[in-house]
Design a protein around this motif. Structure first.
Motif, PDB file in Angstrom:
ATOM      1  N   VAL A   1       3.136   2.990  -2.576  1.00 27.02           N
ATOM      2  CA  VAL A   1       2.471   1.636  -2.871  1.00 27.02           C
ATOM      3  C   VAL A   1       3.324   0.611  -1.954  1.00 27.02           C
ATOM      4  N   GLY A   2       2.470   0.052  -0.923  1.00 28.97           N
ATOM      5  CA  GLY A   2       3.339  -0.851  -0.161  1.00 28.97           C
ATOM      6  C   GLY A   2       3.563  -1.952  -0.711  1.00 28.97           C
ATOM      7  N   LYS A   3       4.407  -2.852  -0.182  1.00 27.45           N
ATOM      8  CA  LYS A   3       4.957  -4.230  -0.791  1.00 27.45           C
ATOM      9  C   LYS A   3       3.671  -5.033  -0.955  1.00 27.45           C
ATOM     10  N   GLN A   4       3.885  -5.929  -1.891  1.00 25.89           N
ATOM     11  CA  GLN A   4       2.916  -6.879  -2.287  1.00 25.89           C
ATOM     12  C   GLN A   4       1.656  -6.241  -2.686  1.00 25.89           C
ATOM     13  N   SER A   5       1.481  -5.088  -3.128  1.00 20.50           N
ATOM     14  CA  SER A   5       0.387  -4.266  -3.733  1.00 20.50           C
ATOM     15  C   SER A   5      -0.016  -4.948  -4.990  1.00 20.50           C
ATOM     16  N   THR A   6      -1.290  -5.050  -5.525  1.00 20.64           N
ATOM     17  CA  THR A   6      -1.479  -5.136  -6.715  1.00 20.64           C
ATOM     18  C   THR A   6      -2.509  -4.270  -7.492  1.00 20.64           C
ATOM     19  N   ILE A   7      -2.003  -3.535  -8.625  1.00 22.09           N
ATOM     20  CA  ILE A   7      -2.766  -2.543  -9.024  1.00 22.09           C
ATOM     21  C   ILE A   7      -3.117  -2.831 -10.514  1.00 22.09           C
ATOM     22  N   GLY A   8      -4.356  -2.848 -11.037  1.00 21.24           N
ATOM     23  CA  GLY A   8      -4.743  -3.314 -12.401  1.00 21.24           C
ATOM     24  C   GLY A   8      -4.452  -2.501 -13.482  1.00 21.24           C
ATOM     25  N   SER A   9      -5.065  -2.526 -14.616  1.00 23.89           N
ATOM     26  CA  SER A   9      -4.886  -1.606 -15.724  1.00 23.89           C
ATOM     27  C   SER A   9      -5.685  -0.397 -15.852  1.00 23.89           C
ATOM     28  N   PHE A  10      -5.374   0.687 -16.367  1.00 23.76           N
ATOM     29  CA  PHE A  10      -6.047   1.927 -16.620  1.00 23.76           C
ATOM     30  C   PHE A  10      -6.496   2.287 -15.189  1.00 23.76           C
ATOM     31  N   VAL A  11      -5.839   2.126 -14.197  1.00 22.45           N
ATOM     32  CA  VAL A  11      -6.341   2.981 -12.984  1.00 22.45           C
ATOM     33  C   VAL A  11      -5.589   4.121 -12.680  1.00 22.45           C
ATOM     34  N   TRP A  12      -6.379   5.120 -12.100  1.00 26.05           N
ATOM     35  CA  TRP A  12      -5.975   6.307 -11.614  1.00 26.05           C
ATOM     36  C   TRP A  12      -5.676   6.316 -10.140  1.00 26.05           C
ATOM     37  N   LEU A  13      -4.556   6.701  -9.705  1.00 28.25           N
ATOM     38  CA  LEU A  13      -4.224   7.141  -8.153  1.00 28.25           C
ATOM     39  C   LEU A  13      -3.770   8.587  -8.115  1.00 28.25           C
ATOM     40  N   PHE A  14      -4.498   9.229  -7.479  1.00 26.20           N
ATOM     41  CA  PHE A  14      -4.229  10.589  -7.370  1.00 26.20           C
ATOM     42  C   PHE A  14      -3.220  11.010  -6.194  1.00 26.20           C
ATOM     43  N   PRO A  15      -2.896  12.379  -6.123  1.00 27.52           N
ATOM     44  CA  PRO A  15      -1.723  12.769  -5.234  1.00 27.52           C
ATOM     45  C   PRO A  15      -2.200  12.215  -3.913  1.00 27.52           C
ATOM     46  N   GLU A  16      -0.993  11.458  -3.141  1.00 24.30           N
ATOM     47  CA  GLU A  16      -0.823  11.259  -1.698  1.00 24.30           C
ATOM     48  C   GLU A  16      -1.704   9.842  -1.663  1.00 24.30           C
ATOM     49  N   VAL A  17      -1.898   9.319  -2.442  1.00 24.50           N
ATOM     50  CA  VAL A  17      -2.615   7.964  -2.017  1.00 24.50           C
ATOM     51  C   VAL A  17      -1.672   7.000  -1.427  1.00 24.50           C
ATOM     52  N   LEU A  18      -2.272   6.321  -0.282  1.00 31.21           N
ATOM     53  CA  LEU A  18      -1.247   5.790   0.410  1.00 31.21           C
ATOM     54  C   LEU A  18      -1.650   4.015   0.613  1.00 31.21           C
ATOM     55  N   LEU A  19      -1.365   3.091  -0.063  1.00 32.71           N
ATOM     56  CA  LEU A  19      -1.515   1.691  -0.060  1.00 32.71           C
ATOM     57  C   LEU A  19      -0.713   1.152   1.111  1.00 32.71           C
ATOM     58  N   THR A  20      -1.257   0.725   2.202  1.00 32.30           N
ATOM     59  CA  THR A  20      -0.648  -0.104   3.289  1.00 32.30           C
ATOM     60  C   THR A  20      -0.738  -1.552   3.257  1.00 32.30           C
ATOM     61  N   ASN A  21       0.044  -2.209   4.171  1.00 35.42           N
ATOM     62  CA  ASN A  21       0.237  -3.595   4.054  1.00 35.42           C
ATOM     63  C   ASN A  21       0.327  -4.371   5.079  1.00 35.42           C
ATOM     64  N   ASP A  22       0.719  -3.750   6.292  1.00 35.88           N
ATOM     65  CA  ASP A  22       0.856  -4.531   7.592  1.00 35.88           C
ATOM     66  C   ASP A  22      -0.454  -4.406   8.233  1.00 35.88           C
ATOM     67  N   PRO A  23      -1.218  -5.418   8.681  1.00 35.59           N
ATOM     68  CA  PRO A  23      -2.215  -5.115   9.601  1.00 35.59           C
ATOM     69  C   PRO A  23      -2.234  -5.076  11.061  1.00 35.59           C
ATOM     70  N   MET A  24      -0.654  -5.328  11.527  1.00 36.89           N
ATOM     71  CA  MET A  24      -0.571  -5.057  12.971  1.00 36.89           C
ATOM     72  C   MET A  24       0.854  -4.678  12.675  1.00 36.89           C
TER      73      MET A  24
END
Length: 252
Positions: free
Chosen positions: A124-147
């Motif tokens: 979970v990359g810095k400054q990510s926002t994840i709501g309630s009752f969410v499912w993130l399964f193995p090896e999901v990658l949330l990135t945060n740097d556009p360049m």
């Protein structure tokens, strides 16, 4: 019960019923609320200059398994369950009932809503926002740097009730609308509307998730998933889901 090899700062607040395992370190300004279990070789309240404050609160009835590290400056709701080797960085706001699978890495300045479940090896990359009752399964990658590398951080937003399948890559600043489902291995480069199944690279909406049926029971709709899957959720929440489904004529 505090194991004799654990190092617990005298200014830390340890409520009744708390268990702290062998060789764990509890820093000052940490409050571990009642009936929480901390496994072996954990470190809670690790100081960092990036924290907005030095406090770390761990909610009651939490289970923090071995080799997990939670930095100072975060607030953790009741009933947190971690796997092993979990890291939660500073300034994270984690609501009640969250599950963080083994080797999950929450990079800080993040928000995770209630009863959200992250399986193993989620980043979970810095400054990510994840709501309630969410499912993130193995090896999901949330990135945060556009360049990369840069000083610009744009955390993705995943809204309530979303399902993100294994090995999904989510690009910086992307918003995934509530109740959306992202197929395994997809690369999410742009916003996904609510209630859509999105698949591919780049991920594109394929259909409304509410038309999908269970493969082993085509008579039953797969989504909203809460109409068919309730294990592990509090009775009052399940009851509210049931009443909502009945009111909309979509009960099983």
């Amino acid at each position: 019960m505090i194991h004799p090899t654990a190092l617990v700062c005298s200014s830390a607040k340890i409520d009744e019923g708390v268990e702290i395992g062998p060789y764990s370190i509890i820093h000052k300004h940490v409050w571990i609320r009642k009936n929480t279990k901390v496994g072996a070789y954990c470190e809670l309240g690790l100081p960092t200059p990036l924290a907005h404050n030095n406090q770390l609160e761990i909610g009651e009835n939490s289970v923090i398994r071995s080799h997990s590290v939670i930095y100072a400056g975060s607030k953790i709701g009741a009933g947190l369950h971690t796997g092993h080797h979990v890291c939660v960085r500073e300034n994270s706001d984690i609501a009640e009932g969250v599950q963080l699978g083994s080797r999950t890495d929450v990079q800080g300045d993040c928000s995770i809503g209630e009863y959200t479940k992250l399986h193993a090896d989620v980043h979970v990359g810095k400054q990510s926002t994840i709501g309630s009752f969410v499912w993130l399964f193995p090896e999901v990658l949330l990135t945060n740097d556009p360049m990369p590398p840069s000083e610009t951080l744009l955390g993705p937003v995943i809204e309530d009730y979303c399902v993100v399948a294994s090995k999904v890559l989510v690009f910086p600043g992307v918003r995934i609308g509530n109740n959306a489902v992202i197929g395994a291995g997809s690369v999410v480069k742009s916003h996904i509307p609510e209630w859509k199944l999105a698949i591919g690279n780049p991920a594109k909406p394929a259909c409304d998730v509410r038309i999908l049926r269970l493969p082993d029971n085509p008579r039953q709709k797969a989504y909203p998933w809460r109409n068919r899957f309730t294990r592990g959720y509090p009775k009052e929440i399940v009851q509210a889901w049931t009443e909502q489904a009945q009111a909309t004529g979509k009960s099983k």
